[in-house]
Design a protein around this motif. Structure first.
Motif, PDB file in Angstrom:
ATOM      1  N   TYR A 183       0.961  -1.000   0.081  1.00 16.09           N
ATOM      2  CA  TYR A 183      -0.046  -0.008  -0.034  1.00 16.09           C
ATOM      3  C   TYR A 183       0.995   1.250  -0.032  1.00 16.09           C
ATOM      4  CZ  TYR A 183      -4.306  -2.696   0.955  1.00 16.09           C
ATOM      5  OH  TYR A 183      -5.377  -3.561   0.961  1.00 16.09           O
ATOM      6  N   LYS A 185       1.599   5.443   0.914  1.00 13.97           N
ATOM      7  CA  LYS A 185       1.353   6.080   1.872  1.00 13.97           C
ATOM      8  C   LYS A 185      -0.060   6.926   2.076  1.00 13.97           C
ATOM      9  CE  LYS A 185       3.370   9.886   4.529  1.00 13.97           C
ATOM     10  NZ  LYS A 185       4.441  10.844   4.828  1.00 13.97           N
ATOM     11  N   LEU A 188      -2.566   4.332   2.749  1.00 18.19           N
ATOM     12  CA  LEU A 188      -2.602   3.893   4.065  1.00 18.19           C
ATOM     13  C   LEU A 188      -3.055   5.146   4.755  1.00 18.19           C
ATOM     14  CD1 LEU A 188       0.862   2.409   4.486  1.00 18.19           C
ATOM     15  CD2 LEU A 188      -1.357   1.070   4.608  1.00 18.19           C
ATOM     16  N   GLN A 189      -2.950   6.387   4.535  1.00 15.09           N
ATOM     17  CA  GLN A 189      -3.478   7.598   5.074  1.00 15.09           C
ATOM     18  C   GLN A 189      -5.108   7.543   5.190  1.00 15.09           C
ATOM     19  OE1 GLN A 189      -1.498  11.415   4.536  1.00 15.09           O
ATOM     20  NE2 GLN A 189      -3.066  12.439   5.488  1.00 15.09           N
ATOM     21  N   GLY A 192      -6.298   4.486   7.322  1.00 13.83           N
ATOM     22  CA  GLY A 192      -6.082   5.339   8.771  1.00 13.83           C
ATOM     23  C   GLY A 192      -6.824   6.113   9.269  1.00 13.83           C
ATOM     24  N   ALA A 204      -1.784  -4.106  12.133  1.00 15.85           N
ATOM     25  CA  ALA A 204      -0.839  -4.248  11.264  1.00 15.85           C
ATOM     26  C   ALA A 204       0.194  -5.080  11.080  1.00 15.85           C
ATOM     27  CB  ALA A 204       0.087  -2.683  11.364  1.00 15.85           C
ATOM     28  N   ILE A 221       1.939   2.062   8.570  1.00 20.70           N
ATOM     29  CA  ILE A 221       0.957   2.795   8.876  1.00 20.70           C
ATOM     30  C   ILE A 221       0.891   3.474  10.205  1.00 20.70           C
ATOM     31  CG2 ILE A 221      -0.618   0.769   9.906  1.00 20.70           C
ATOM     32  CD1 ILE A 221      -2.955   2.041   8.180  1.00 20.70           C
ATOM     33  N   THR A 232      -3.375   1.687  16.179  1.00 25.73           N
ATOM     34  CA  THR A 232      -2.720   0.497  15.516  1.00 25.73           C
ATOM     35  C   THR A 232      -1.744  -0.518  16.603  1.00 25.73           C
ATOM     36  OG1 THR A 232      -2.590   2.152  13.627  1.00 25.73           O
ATOM     37  CG2 THR A 232      -1.079  -0.034  13.869  1.00 25.73           C
TER      38      THR A 232
END
Length: 398
Positions: A183, A185, A188-189, A192, A204, A221, A232
């Protein structure tokens, strides 16, 4: 004795990867020339400095006794230092737990966060044990289909469509087993922030985070924002990065309350991880890292040589992986060429007739794919592709 097994035991399926490996070994023991590309197990011996640390721990007597359930203080501190070095995040030793492999870290985590019928979102394709571990905790695995045209990655829109009042957690494995995808960034943002908004715990699974190739980048992440970090739980270990699969050391990092509950589970299940393996893991995490890069480069070279050969198998389609050490080809057209419509039967016949052991994609939730591990020597990999091609040509429907 007549004893009825529990419903839990009756419903539990064996790991397809371990089952495929066991069958290959059984046939090898019968004298057959079996090529096995089943296990995600580096074929390198554990680096010498790590072996020597284990020997020293044995000779000093340190490895002779029980350790704290959560792990020896030196190793918990080594994990803290490791996360600070490679993630740029600061945790305390009390926010870490050392476990009997990363697999048991996941098992203990599901046990402490799930009540009956709680749901866990699992992107498909998925590592074979996620769903069964969720079910062992009386939870419900909810599969979110990663589309092949999107490198098997799921989107926030897909996650939202699967969200219910029972959703408790999301498993995120990047780089992925079995696909090798990573993935970005930005992806993932988005995920997240979605998890924070809906109070969904992010699990994770970062076990392949240091096995990344080409121009790809692994972004943990937990590093994206403080809010996402708090949401996380990091699961990792020494097996893949340091070629220590047999040593069985994993670790979990995150919320102290969850870590304490997982420690209680471990205290009743395993007492503590193997002492000598813990001392070896301290050296792995804190000692020289040159062997890690040497092994990573070897895997990347194998990938670059193997990938074009796999594409030469009639009907195969496969995106090039960015990390881990697996290829996950789509063999729908290949099976059609050979007269198959079931990938498990296809892989079974490859073993029986071509003497090639690989893993059916059905075990990962992908009934059109097979998994090939390139954590093996080049001769085995090259011959594997040759045998598959010969098998397809022999079976080709006229």
């Amino acid at each position: 004795m007549k004893m009825e097994l529990s419903k839990r035991a009756k419903q539990l399926k064996p790991s397809v990867t371990l089952a495929a490996s066991a069958k290959a070994k059984e046939l090898k023991a019968q004298g057959l020339d079996i090529l096995s590309v089943t296990l995600g197990e580096p074929d390198f011996p554990t680096p010498e400095n790590i072996q020597q640390a284990a020997i020293a721990a044995i000779q000093s007597g340190k490895a002779s006794f029980y350790t704290p359930t959560a792990g020896i203080p030196e190793l918990r501190q080594a994990v803290v230092s490791y996360i600070e070095r490679y993630y740029g995040l600061t945790y305390s030793p009390k926010e870490t737990l050392i476990t009997d492999g990363a697999k048991f870290a996941l098992y203990a985590l599901f046990q402490v966060i799930l009540d009956a019928q709680d749901e866990v979102l699992i992107p498909v394709p998925y590592w074979v044990s996620y769903a069964d571990q969720v079910q062992l905790a009386e939870g419900v695995p909810v599969f979110v289909q990663g589309k092949e045209e999107n490198q098997f990655k799921v989107t926030v829109e897909q996650l939202t469509a699967c969200l219910t009042a029972k959703t408790k957690a999301l498993v995120l494995n990047t780089p992925s087993n079995p696909t090798g995808m990573i993935y970005t960034k930005e992806e993932l943002q988005s995920i997240g922030e979605w998890a924070v908004e809906h109070n969904i715990l992010i699990i994770a699974d970062d076990i392949y985070g240091r096995l990344v190739y080409g121009d790809a980048t692994f972004t943990p992440i937990a590093t994206i924002s403080e809010a996402i970090r708090r949401q996380t739980m990091i699961i990792n270990g020494v097996s893949k990065t340091y070629s220590m699969t047999g040593w069985r050391i994993g670790f979990a990092v995150g919320d102290q309350k969850i870590i304490e509950a997982m420690t209680n589970i471990a205290s009743q299940a395993t007492s503590n991880p193997t002492a000598v393996s813990q001392y070896a893991a301290v050296e792995a995490l804190t000692g020289p890292q040159d062997s890690v890069e040497a092994m990573r480069k070897a895997f990347e070279e194998r990938l670059n040589r193997l990938y074009p050969l796999v594409l030469e198998i009639p009907g195969v389609k496969c995106a090039k992986p960015q990390g881990a050490f697996y290829l996950f080809p789509n063999v729908k057209e290949t099976m059609a060429i050979c007269g198959y419509d079931d990938v498990t039967i296809f892989t079974d016949d490859l073993l029986k007739e071509a003497h090639v052991a690989l893993v059916t994609g059905a075990g990962f939730g992908a009934p059109e794919n097979i998994r090939i591990s390139y954590a093996s020597d080049w001769e085995t990999l090259e011959q594997t592709v040759q045998r598959i091609k010969a098998f397809v040509e022999k079976k080709r429907q006229k």
